[in-house]
Design a protein around this motif. Structure first.
Motif, PDB file in Angstrom:
ATOM      1  N   GLU A 213      -2.957  34.403 -40.470  1.00 35.07           N
ATOM      2  CA  GLU A 213      -4.446  35.018 -40.534  1.00 35.07           C
ATOM      3  C   GLU A 213      -5.381  33.924 -41.060  1.00 35.07           C
ATOM      4  N   LYS A 214      -4.770  33.320 -42.306  1.00 30.87           N
ATOM      5  CA  LYS A 214      -5.709  32.211 -42.828  1.00 30.87           C
ATOM      6  C   LYS A 214      -5.703  31.109 -41.962  1.00 30.87           C
ATOM      7  N   THR A 215      -4.614  30.632 -41.084  1.00 32.78           N
ATOM      8  CA  THR A 215      -4.799  29.610 -40.319  1.00 32.78           C
ATOM      9  C   THR A 215      -5.517  29.959 -39.108  1.00 32.78           C
ATOM     10  N   ARG A 216      -5.817  31.190 -38.551  1.00 30.03           N
ATOM     11  CA  ARG A 216      -6.734  31.216 -37.581  1.00 30.03           C
ATOM     12  C   ARG A 216      -8.010  31.112 -38.079  1.00 30.03           C
ATOM     13  N   GLU A 217      -8.431  31.598 -39.389  1.00 30.96           N
ATOM     14  CA  GLU A 217      -9.880  31.504 -39.920  1.00 30.96           C
ATOM     15  C   GLU A 217     -10.177  30.146 -40.156  1.00 30.96           C
ATOM     16  N   LEU A 218      -8.983  29.062 -40.673  1.00 30.44           N
ATOM     17  CA  LEU A 218      -9.463  27.911 -40.797  1.00 30.44           C
ATOM     18  C   LEU A 218      -9.646  27.339 -39.281  1.00 30.44           C
ATOM     19  N   ASP A 219      -8.832  27.442 -38.165  1.00 30.39           N
ATOM     20  CA  ASP A 219      -9.269  27.038 -36.950  1.00 30.39           C
ATOM     21  C   ASP A 219     -10.512  27.656 -36.601  1.00 30.39           C
ATOM     22  N   ARG A 220     -11.227  28.764 -36.711  1.00 32.42           N
ATOM     23  CA  ARG A 220     -12.371  29.202 -36.555  1.00 32.42           C
ATOM     24  C   ARG A 220     -13.442  28.324 -37.278  1.00 32.42           C
ATOM     25  N   LEU A 221     -13.263  28.040 -38.492  1.00 33.94           N
ATOM     26  CA  LEU A 221     -14.219  27.267 -39.287  1.00 33.94           C
ATOM     27  C   LEU A 221     -14.256  25.834 -38.860  1.00 33.94           C
ATOM     28  N   LYS A 222     -13.171  25.398 -38.512  1.00 38.73           N
ATOM     29  CA  LYS A 222     -13.080  23.870 -37.882  1.00 38.73           C
ATOM     30  C   LYS A 222     -13.940  23.752 -36.467  1.00 38.73           C
ATOM     31  N   SER A 223     -13.679  24.952 -35.811  1.00 39.71           N
ATOM     32  CA  SER A 223     -14.272  24.877 -34.555  1.00 39.71           C
ATOM     33  C   SER A 223     -15.949  24.849 -34.837  1.00 39.71           C
ATOM     34  N   ARG A 224     -16.094  25.668 -35.550  1.00 43.62           N
ATOM     35  CA  ARG A 224     -17.688  25.805 -35.837  1.00 43.62           C
ATOM     36  C   ARG A 224     -18.179  24.492 -36.528  1.00 43.62           C
ATOM     37  N   PHE A 225     -17.311  23.876 -37.296  1.00 40.85           N
ATOM     38  CA  PHE A 225     -17.857  22.733 -38.080  1.00 40.85           C
ATOM     39  C   PHE A 225     -17.937  21.774 -36.895  1.00 40.85           C
ATOM     40  N   PHE A 226     -17.027  21.504 -35.867  1.00 40.85           N
ATOM     41  CA  PHE A 226     -17.119  20.462 -35.076  1.00 40.85           C
ATOM     42  C   PHE A 226     -18.372  20.853 -34.121  1.00 40.85           C
ATOM     43  N   ALA A 227     -18.600  22.079 -33.719  1.00 34.73           N
ATOM     44  CA  ALA A 227     -19.734  22.378 -32.943  1.00 34.73           C
ATOM     45  C   ALA A 227     -21.056  21.900 -33.617  1.00 34.73           C
ATOM     46  N   ASN A 228     -21.157  22.307 -34.741  1.00 37.72           N
ATOM     47  CA  ASN A 228     -22.329  21.801 -35.651  1.00 37.72           C
ATOM     48  C   ASN A 228     -22.618  20.408 -35.767  1.00 37.72           C
ATOM     49  N   VAL A 229     -21.362  19.792 -36.009  1.00 38.01           N
ATOM     50  CA  VAL A 229     -21.369  18.182 -36.223  1.00 38.01           C
ATOM     51  C   VAL A 229     -21.633  17.662 -34.822  1.00 38.01           C
ATOM     52  N   SER A 230     -21.275  18.107 -33.645  1.00 40.32           N
ATOM     53  CA  SER A 230     -21.666  17.577 -32.421  1.00 40.32           C
ATOM     54  C   SER A 230     -23.193  17.712 -32.167  1.00 40.32           C
ATOM     55  N   HIS A 231     -23.586  18.859 -32.278  1.00 36.17           N
ATOM     56  CA  HIS A 231     -25.058  19.231 -32.044  1.00 36.17           C
ATOM     57  C   HIS A 231     -25.882  18.195 -33.067  1.00 36.17           C
ATOM     58  N   GLU A 232     -25.466  17.986 -34.283  1.00 35.22           N
ATOM     59  CA  GLU A 232     -26.371  17.244 -35.104  1.00 35.22           C
ATOM     60  C   GLU A 232     -26.436  15.718 -34.506  1.00 35.22           C
ATOM     61  N   LEU A 233     -25.072  15.125 -34.092  1.00 37.17           N
ATOM     62  CA  LEU A 233     -25.160  14.001 -33.895  1.00 37.17           C
ATOM     63  C   LEU A 233     -25.662  13.575 -32.318  1.00 37.17           C
ATOM     64  N   ARG A 234     -25.837  14.308 -31.719  1.00 37.05           N
ATOM     65  CA  ARG A 234     -26.586  14.336 -30.367  1.00 37.05           C
ATOM     66  C   ARG A 234     -27.787  13.914 -30.572  1.00 37.05           C
ATOM     67  N   THR A 235     -28.767  14.444 -31.548  1.00 35.55           N
ATOM     68  CA  THR A 235     -30.229  14.219 -31.979  1.00 35.55           C
ATOM     69  C   THR A 235     -30.307  12.787 -32.200  1.00 35.55           C
ATOM     70  N   PRO A 236     -29.576  12.152 -32.844  1.00 37.28           N
ATOM     71  CA  PRO A 236     -29.874  10.798 -33.381  1.00 37.28           C
ATOM     72  C   PRO A 236     -29.441   9.929 -32.287  1.00 37.28           C
ATOM     73  N   LEU A 237     -28.361  10.278 -31.410  1.00 35.88           N
ATOM     74  CA  LEU A 237     -27.743   9.485 -30.391  1.00 35.88           C
ATOM     75  C   LEU A 237     -28.763   9.536 -29.362  1.00 35.88           C
ATOM     76  N   THR A 238     -29.581  10.443 -29.152  1.00 35.06           N
ATOM     77  CA  THR A 238     -30.683  10.505 -27.823  1.00 35.06           C
ATOM     78  C   THR A 238     -31.879   9.494 -28.426  1.00 35.06           C
ATOM     79  N   LEU A 239     -32.168   9.699 -29.679  1.00 37.24           N
ATOM     80  CA  LEU A 239     -33.207   8.681 -30.395  1.00 37.24           C
ATOM     81  C   LEU A 239     -32.816   7.229 -30.405  1.00 37.24           C
TER      82      LEU A 239
END
Length: 946
Positions: A190-216
């Motif tokens: 269960e802890k591993t699944r929670e870490l996987d969920r946190l990792k997925s949210r982190f990658f999604a957030n980082v990807s969204h944040e990087l797309r803006t400066p890359l567009t600029l």
């Protein structure tokens, strides 16, 4: 002593044993004891190599037979827990041979399954041990009185009964531990699944944040390219645009992974001609195929209609083809084929590269895995392409596998259903794929930057630098940065780099870390294994900030490393310093070779001995003088060459030499043939503690004495010259580093500081005149700009503090103490005896940097928040004492230097440049005291007070 035959011991042991492979569900039998074979009415040669349950199935005539089920469950527990598993008494019938009537015979067993681990810590075998308790069970069932048994049978039954009870108790304990372990596994899962969920949210957030400066970045770059800029600008922009686009592609991959983790992606089915779509994708790879001289086979039907998600299918094909093109050798083969099998479309992508071993064929589809780690590793991979391809195929209800291709390399096979699942919406026609075409072009551009290229010959003037970098854009960037001062050659993988180095003998090698065929680390090892590259500096370019990996590279022979991204100025400065150091070292080696030639061809006998007086070197004239071969002299002392009556004169001669004098004496020495010769020997001690002696016949005394004195003077001049060259080189390196630090500090302060100031002025207008919402954001940005300005000024001041050059050492150290408080929360108390301490500018800079290094060590390692810095003058010396009351360290053993890191070694070396020294004293729990001793500039020009 002969090693025991362990297999023979196993097979002849009296116990009943099987050795099994943990290859569930087969559990292959690899060894069997003769006692086990006899008890189960089998032959070892008939059952070894076969599956356990193939040899010993359940009795088909017993509908309640549970032996196979219980034994399989026990073996699974051993594989899952890595612990021995004791089973309760089991009924497990064995098959009688046909010669004994066939059928099954009732048997009862008490089993124990134990794990055997290999050297790598993984489960290698399972030992299945049983005891045949059939007789005991039968006696209990028949109710036969124990008194009717013979003594031997009674003892055997009692022993078996005790074993059964013991096994039952062990089984109960093991089951209890198994329940606890299962609970822990559930919690960790269960802890591993929670870490996987946190990792997925982190990658999604980082990807969204990087797309803006890359567009600029991409937007202005494309506008500048469209405005027809000057040719020099256009070349730089054309390098920026595809690399920014590649970064955006990697960001999109991360975003897709996050969406796949969250089950947020759904296939968008449309009516598609698979042959046409595949032909469109294949067209993007025509140019790379020509550049690599590949045989590029595209085998497609004229048309194949299907209901698929065209965007996801195109991504799958692009990822598989880019992988094939990466690993196909120049002049090799890549094949793309499409065919229909029943109600499925089958795609095949094959190459004749190194292929994928069976053990890796599942791992290549795991996220962040690297295909062909080691010898074939490439730096352009994120480890997501094949993982995303598999996820997309699974989304469309298909399957993907990897096998060995007929061409000899890897074969990827994708099967997709031609129809969409029932109830799924389907578009009438596929949407426009312009974005996907751009994505394919991005992959192809990246592929071109990675594919194998021919090495380039040296271009330019000056010392030769070999650049070993598999990315063509990065290689061109580095070569352009160095071409103004150096001849530059290029290689595009580690193996090619080694060949270039052997052919060109460069003055410096600049290598990437992750490359195909041979990594940067392997290249460093290969070069350092050859004596001709002993003096050749190696600089490693790496994107890894792993301190352990960098230290390992330095230990293996790299002189320096640069972490990507790096400044061009820093690259030039480091390359320049190392090339100058190599040139100086080669000059010293040439001088040493000249001295060796002079030594070998001298007419007089020359003997060099170690501190204990044992000869380590002797020239040909010395061998001829004593009539002995070199091996009969080296390792001996002068006493071994003298007759007994001469030995009494040795102590006086030794005392004269140890006192620093030259001992000139006539000796009668024994030659190898037993004859004697009268020689005059001039002995003295060299600066490094060795002895040198010049021997000559008395008959030519005067001539040989003059020659010996000239030789000694020449030796002193050469040693002094080499010493002075080393000091000059060290001073030059120190001055160059100091100038570079001041330049970087000025650039930070002037350029970046002015830019931040301009930003602060413009933001001030927004903070006052803009609407309320904008004003609040402007104030937040202004605060960040102020913070960046303070950090820039602090960094510039630490690199080259103006107070050190304008006011002197003491004000600079007081400022440093304040900085240590601000940065590390370390209170530094500065105490000065107020006496004048004149130092040169170079000495002040070295003392300041040494104190800074010591205080940073206190802040990081001493586990205290307070330290003291005391400055005082003793005669013609400056003493700077840094002390703390922290954890300290254990003193070194007698005769051993204390363990010191790179920082402290650098401090000691820099102090040595100006005649100074560093002393460290400590005990665990009592803190550390570091004392710097630096000579004052009392009679030199340029010295100033501290």
């Amino acid at each position: 002593m002969q090693s025991p035959d362990f297999r023979r011991l196993f097979e002849c042991s009296p116990g009943l044993y099987l050795a099994l492979l943990p290859d569930a569900p087969r559990y292959t039998i690899v060894a069997v004891s003769h006692a086990y074979a006899q008890a189960t009415m089998t032959r070892p040669d008939e059952i070894v190599g076969r599956g356990l349950f193939e040899v010993f199935p359940d009795n088909p005539g017993d509908p309640e037979a549970t032996g196979v089920r219980h034994l399989r469950a026990s073996l699974e527990r051993v594989r899952a827990t890595g612990a021995a598993d004791a089973m309760a008494v089991q009924k497990y019938d064995v098959r009688r041979p046909e010669a004994q009537g066939g059928g099954f015979e009732e048997r009862w067993w008490s089993p124990l399954n134990s794990p055997v681990f290999g050297p790598d810590g993984h489960l290698a075998y399972i030992v299945h041990r049983v005891e045949d308790v059939t007789e005991f069970v039968r006696l209990q069932q028949q109710g036969v009185e124990r008194e009717k048994l013979t003594d031997e049978l009674r003892q055997h039954a009692e022993a078996m009964e005790a074993g059964v009870f013991l096994r039952a108790r062990q089984l109960q304990q093991v089951n209890e531990r198994l329940r606890e372990a299962n609970a822990e596994v559930s919690r960790l899962l269960e802890k591993t699944r929670e870490l996987d969920r946190l990792k997925s949210r982190f990658f999604a957030n980082v990807s969204h944040e990087l797309r803006t400066p890359l567009t600029l970045i991409l937007g202005p770059v494309r506008r500048l390219l469209a405005s027809q800029p000057p040719p020099a600008w256009q070349a730089e922009l054309e390098r920026v645009e595809p690399n920014a686009q590649l970064l955006l592609h990697h960001v999109n991959d991360l975003l897709d992974v996050a969406r796949l983790e969250e089950r947020a992606l759904r296939p968008a089915y449309a009516q598609v001609d698979l042959a046409g779509l595949t032909r469109l994708v294949a067209a993007h790879f025509d140019s790379p195929a020509q550049e690599q001289d590949l045989r590029w086979h595209v085998l497609l039907p004229s048309a194949l209609p299907a209901l698929v998600d065209p965007s996801k299918l195109q991504r799958v094909l692009i990822n598989l083809l880019s992988n094939a093109f990466k690993f196909a050798p120049r002049g090799g083969t890549v094949r793309l084929a499409l065919r229909q099998e029943s109600d499925h479309a089958v795609f095949e992508v094959a190459d004749n590269g190194p292929g994928i071993p069976p053990a890796w064929r599942e791992a290549v589809f795991e996220r962040y895995g690297r295909l062909h780690e080691g010898a074939h590793a490439r730096s352009g991979s994120t480890g997501l392409g094949l993982a995303i391809a598999r996820e997309f195929v699974l989304l469309m209800g298909g399957s993907i596998r990897v096998d060995e291709a007929p061409e000899g390399g890897a074969l990827f096979v994708v099967q997709l259903p031609l129809c969409a699942p029932a109830g799924m919406p389907v578009a009438e026609a596929a949407p426009e794929q312009a974005g996907l075409a751009e994505d394919a072009q991005t992959i192809v551009r990246a592929l071109r930057a990675e594919v194998a290229r021919e090495a380039t010959p040296p271009l330019g003037e000056g010392p030769l630098v070999l650049v070993v970098e598999d990315n063509a854009d990065m290689s061109a960037f580095i070569r352009e940065a160095l071409r103004a001062e150096y001849r530059v050659a290029a290689a595009y993988d580690g193996k090619q780099g080694l060949q270039q180095a052997l052919a060109l003998k460069p003055d410096l090698v600049l290598t990437d870390m992750m490359m195909p065929f041979m990594s940067g680390e392997q290249l460093v090892q290969a070069l350092r294994s050859r004596r001709e590259f002993d003096l050749t500096p190696i600089v490693v370019l790496t994107a890894m900030a792993d301190a352990e990996a960098r230290l390992r590279l330095l230990r293996e022979g790299a002189q320096d490393y640069l972490i990507k991204p790096f400044a061009v100025e820093e690259l030039r400065a480091r390359v320049g310093a190392l090339v100058r150091h190599k040139q100086a070292a080669e000059a010293l080696r040439h001088s040493e070779e000249s001295w060796r030639t002079l030594f070998s061809h001298a007419a007089e006998g020359i003997f060099i001995a170690d501190r204990e007086g044992r000869y380590t070197e002797v020239n040909d004239a010395g061998c001829a003088l004593l009539g002995r071969p070199r091996e009969a002299i080296v390792g001996r002392t002068m006493a071994d060459m003298l007759p007994p009556e001469e030995a009494g004169r040795l102590p006086a001669a030794r005392a004269e030499v140890l006192a620093g004098g030259i001992d000139d004496r006539e000796w009668t020495m024994q030659r190898g043939d037993g004859s004697r010769v009268s020689v005059e020997v001039s002995s003295r001690m060299l600066p490094d503690g060795r002895w040198i002696a010049f021997a000559r016949d008395v008959s030519e005394r005067r001539r040989r004495l003059e020659a010996a004195e000239e030789m000694a003077e020449e030796l002193e001049r050469r040693v002094a010259k080499r010493t002075e060259q080393l000091r000059a080189l060290a001073a030059e390196l120190e001055a160059a580093e100091s100038r570079e630090r001041r330049k970087i500090a000025r650039d930070l302060h002037d350029d970046l500081g002015q830019t931040l100031a301009a930003a602060r002025i413009r933001l001030a207008e927004l903070c006052h005149d803009a609407p309320a919402g904008v004003r609040a954001k402007a104030r937040e940005i202004a605060a960040l700009v102020d913070q960046a300005d303070r950090f820039t000024r602090s960094l510039a001041a630490q690199l080259a503090p103006p107070v050190l050059y304008e006011l002197g050492l003491l004000p600079a150290l007081e400022w440093l103490a304040e900085e240590m408080g601000r940065q590390f929360n370390l209170l530094v108390i500065v105490i000065d005896d107020a006496q004048p301490k004149p130092l040169s500018q170079e000495a002040r800079s070295i003392v300041y940097r040494a104190v800074r290094e010591l205080l940073i060590n206190v802040a990081k390692h001493a586990q205290v928040n307070k330290a003291s810095l005391t400055l005082r003058r003793e005669d013609a010396m400056l003493l700077a004492r840094v002390a703390d009351a922290g954890v300290g360290f254990a003193p070194a053993a007698p005769g051993e230097a204390p363990a010191q890191g790179l920082g402290l070694r650098s401090v000691k070396e820099r102090l040595a440049f100006i005649g100074g020294a560093l002393e460290l004293r400590s005990l665990p729990g009592r803190g550390v005291e570091a004392v710097l001793r630096v000579p004052l500039a009392l009679h030199k020009q340029g010295g100033t007070n501290s």
